[in-house]
Scaffold this active site. Structure first.
Site, PDB file in Angstrom:
ATOM      1  N   GLU A  28      -1.035  -9.002   4.105  1.00 61.28           N
ATOM      2  CA  GLU A  28      -0.848  -9.349   5.530  1.00 61.28           C
ATOM      3  C   GLU A  28      -2.180  -9.666   6.208  1.00 61.28           C
ATOM      4  OE1 GLU A  28      -0.849  -6.324   4.371  1.00 61.28           O
ATOM      5  OE2 GLU A  28      -1.838  -4.990   5.819  1.00 61.28           O
ATOM      6  N   CYS A  65       0.835  -1.196   0.000  1.00 59.11           N
ATOM      7  CA  CYS A  65       0.000   0.000   0.000  1.00 59.11           C
ATOM      8  C   CYS A  65       0.881   1.262   0.000  1.00 59.11           C
ATOM      9  CB  CYS A  65      -1.001  -0.045   1.153  1.00 59.11           C
ATOM     10  SG  CYS A  65      -2.436   1.026   0.899  1.00 59.11           S
ATOM     11  N   HIS A  78      -3.526  -5.683   0.577  1.00 56.95           N
ATOM     12  CA  HIS A  78      -2.991  -5.969   1.919  1.00 56.95           C
ATOM     13  C   HIS A  78      -2.861  -7.476   2.149  1.00 56.95           C
ATOM     14  CE1 HIS A  78      -2.673  -1.990   3.788  1.00 56.95           C
ATOM     15  NE2 HIS A  78      -3.634  -1.658   2.944  1.00 56.95           N
TER      16      HIS A  78
END
Ligand SMILES: [Mn+2]
Length: 233
Positions: free
Chosen positions: A213, A108, A211
């Site tokens: 993660e 990001c 994202h």
């Protein structure tokens, strides 16, 4: 086996003198076989070489919006201004990462910093760019919102996955506009936004706009962290 040491840039809590980092970043590095290490940004940039001496790779985490003066534009009214301390630190950090050709993954804001540091620019507000009725790329409390991205077949990511289609989450209001020097587009959303870039001349220099993660329990998304850790090994 020794775990490569992966530095992670941190964010901050608005209006408080606090660092902040969603724990999924460190968790993802640990799951991928690395040793996660968080880096403070309110330090003098002269300390950066000493930090990187202790590390094998870097993960640039998400955050607010870069100052568009970096690419010659005024702030968009919907912008969330990145703390200038964090911006200054991360641009200096990235310059030293580049000098060392250290493996780096940007997520990001991290991917945006990589693009802008190479002279690229950003679409500052995707809804203005795509127009009324277009797909909403911004997070609105739903972490399961997804869209497809098409990967460049020659990219490291597509090669590692053995396929060119991935479903990704989407929590961004910016996307790459002008692609920075030496970067190539490796992921494009179904509605034509650039969602990932890499520098194929580097050991590992990759940024993604989604994202991973937050989806590290899925092999397609954990793979990005495994690639970073493996290149850092
Ligand atoms: Mn998206």
């Amino acid at each position: 086996m020794t775990r490569p040491r992966i530095g992670i840039t941190v964010d901050y809590v608005d209006a408080k003198p606090h660092y902040m980092l969603p724990w999924t970043y460190a968790e993802s590095i640990e799951k991928a076989g690395g040793l996660p290490v968080m880096l403070p940004f309110r330090v003098d940039t002269s300390l950066i070489p000493a930090y990187l001496d202790e590390l094998d790779g870097m993960l640039l985490s998400g955050g607010d919006d870069l100052d568009p003066a970096l690419y010659g534009e005024p702030w968009h009214p919907q912008a969330q201004h990145l703390d200038p301390n964090r911006q200054r630190f991360e641009l200096a950090l990235l310059a030293e990462i580049e000098r060392r050709d250290m493996p780096v993954l940007g997520i990001c804001l991290g991917s945006q910093t990589m693009n802008v540091s190479r002279g690229g620019s950003m679409i500052q507000f995707i809804p203005d760019h795509l127009g009324a009725g277009s797909f909403e790329h911004r997070l609105s409390g739903d972490w399961l919102r997804r869209h497809g991205v098409k990967l460049l077949a020659e990219s490291l990511y597509a090669q590692a996955l053995g396929k060119t289609d991935v479903q990704v989450n989407t929590s961004h209001k910016q996307a790459v506009n002008v692609v920075g020097r030496g970067l190539r587009v490796i992921a494009v959303s179904m509605d034509g936004l650039i969602e990932g870039t890499e520098d194929p001349s580097r050991r590992f220099y990759m940024g993604v706009q989604w994202h991973p993660e937050r989806q590290n329990d899925e092999p397609d998304h954990l793979k990005l962290f495994q690639m970073l850790v493996d290149h850092a090994r």
